[in-house]
Design a protein around this motif. Structure first.
Motif, PDB file in Angstrom:
ATOM      1  N   ASN A  15       7.019  12.344  -5.518  1.00 52.09           N
ATOM      2  CA  ASN A  15       6.614  12.130  -4.130  1.00 52.09           C
ATOM      3  C   ASN A  15       7.801  12.227  -3.166  1.00 52.09           C
ATOM      4  O   ASN A  15       7.659  12.696  -2.033  1.00 52.09           O
ATOM      5  N   THR A  28       7.113   8.448  -8.285  1.00 49.24           N
ATOM      6  CA  THR A  28       8.010   8.136  -7.167  1.00 49.24           C
ATOM      7  C   THR A  28       8.933   9.310  -6.852  1.00 49.24           C
ATOM      8  O   THR A  28       9.046   9.735  -5.694  1.00 49.24           O
ATOM      9  N   LYS A  65       0.835  -1.212   0.000  1.00 51.98           N
ATOM     10  CA  LYS A  65       0.000   0.000   0.000  1.00 51.98           C
ATOM     11  C   LYS A  65       0.865   1.255   0.000  1.00 51.98           C
ATOM     12  O   LYS A  65       0.616   2.200  -0.761  1.00 51.98           O
ATOM     13  N   GLU A  66       1.893   1.254   0.837  1.00 51.67           N
ATOM     14  CA  GLU A  66       2.767   2.427   0.930  1.00 51.67           C
ATOM     15  C   GLU A  66       3.527   2.657  -0.376  1.00 51.67           C
ATOM     16  O   GLU A  66       3.692   3.796  -0.815  1.00 51.67           O
ATOM     17  N   LEU A 115       2.560   1.785  -3.345  1.00 49.62           N
ATOM     18  CA  LEU A 115       1.619   2.182  -4.392  1.00 49.62           C
ATOM     19  C   LEU A 115       1.151   3.629  -4.233  1.00 49.62           C
ATOM     20  O   LEU A 115       1.029   4.355  -5.224  1.00 49.62           O
ATOM     21  N   PHE A 116       0.926   4.053  -2.991  1.00 49.62           N
ATOM     22  CA  PHE A 116       0.330   5.374  -2.769  1.00 49.62           C
ATOM     23  C   PHE A 116       1.321   6.428  -2.270  1.00 49.62           C
ATOM     24  O   PHE A 116       1.054   7.625  -2.409  1.00 49.62           O
ATOM     25  N   ARG A 117       2.441   5.997  -1.698  1.00 48.70           N
ATOM     26  CA  ARG A 117       3.453   6.958  -1.237  1.00 48.70           C
ATOM     27  C   ARG A 117       4.850   6.425  -1.561  1.00 48.70           C
ATOM     28  O   ARG A 117       5.666   6.217  -0.666  1.00 48.70           O
ATOM     29  N   GLY A 148       6.669  -0.676  -7.571  1.00 45.92           N
ATOM     30  CA  GLY A 148       5.375  -0.098  -7.941  1.00 45.92           C
ATOM     31  C   GLY A 148       4.925  -0.551  -9.319  1.00 45.92           C
ATOM     32  O   GLY A 148       3.748  -0.870  -9.533  1.00 45.92           O
TER      33      GLY A 148
END
Length: 210
Positions: A173, A170, A24-25, A27-29, A128
């Motif tokens: 972010n 990536t 999850k991390e 993919l989203f952060r 990712g």
């Protein structure tokens, strides 16, 4: 006995929870996850190299199932990228991280990360991409069912687009608070130009050899 059973179940749950938390991390952060990992905050994440191998294996299995259930017509019209990745996946695995890491080391010099730390960011980018490819495999499998094929073909294209953009996501972010938007944009643009040129050379060489 129940104590041992509870300990085992607790350990399994902890491993699974950390695995899905890491996915999850990433993919989203992705950028923040990479920077946290570099900063030593690693206990909350699965080992990235192990995760890379696991996702790589899942992608191979996913593509195998797609090939098994897809019709000859669907396979013949399949994406060249998908076919290329399935054929040269090991090469892709070993090339993307060094390419991203080496270019980013020079393009994002102000951050003062060493080459190994840039390789970690490259690893997160590849993770990712592999997650998105795995989701794409699932979507493609569901899309084989004719009543929903149009919807899932659309989702398939979105996932493919996201996988192409994921390295940019990536780095954005990771470094959005350290560079101006313009500074970050031109660096990411140059990164993609270099990666694109090198990828074309690698593809040409692979096709020539094999």
């Amino acid at each position: 006995m129940s104590l041992i059973r509870n300990d085992i179940l607790g350990s399994i749950w902890h491993v699974e929870a950390r695995f899905f938390h890491t996915l999850k991390e990433i993919l989203f952060r992705p950028g923040r996850t990479a920077m946290n990992y570099i900063a030593g905050k690693r206990i909350r994440y699965n080992n990235f190299i192990s995760l890379l191998l696991v996702l790589f294996g899942f992608n191979v299995i996913g593509f195998h199932f797609y090939e098994r259930f897809a019709s000859a017509e669907e396979l013949s019209s399949d994406s060249e990228i998908r076919v290329f990745f399935s054929k040269y996946s090991k090469t892709v695995l070993f090339v993307i991280i060094p390419m991203l890491g080496a270019h980013a080391y020079f393009l994002f010099k102000r951050i003062k990360l060493n080459i190994a730390e840039h390789f970690i960011i490259g690893t997160v980018s590849l993770l990712g991409i592999l997650i998105l490819f795995l989701l794409d495999d699932m979507v493609s499998l569901i899309g084989l069912w004719k009543p929903v094929s149009k919807i899932f073909n659309g989702i398939d294209k979105i996932l493919f687009g996201l996988s192409i953009l994921f390295p940019a996501i990536t780095y954005w972010n990771a470094f959005k608070n350290l560079y101006s938007k313009a500074g970050l944009l031109w660096r990411v643009f140059i990164l993609y130009v270099l990666m694109g040129a090198e990828s074309l050379i690698i593809i040409a060489v692979l096709y020539k050899i094999f």
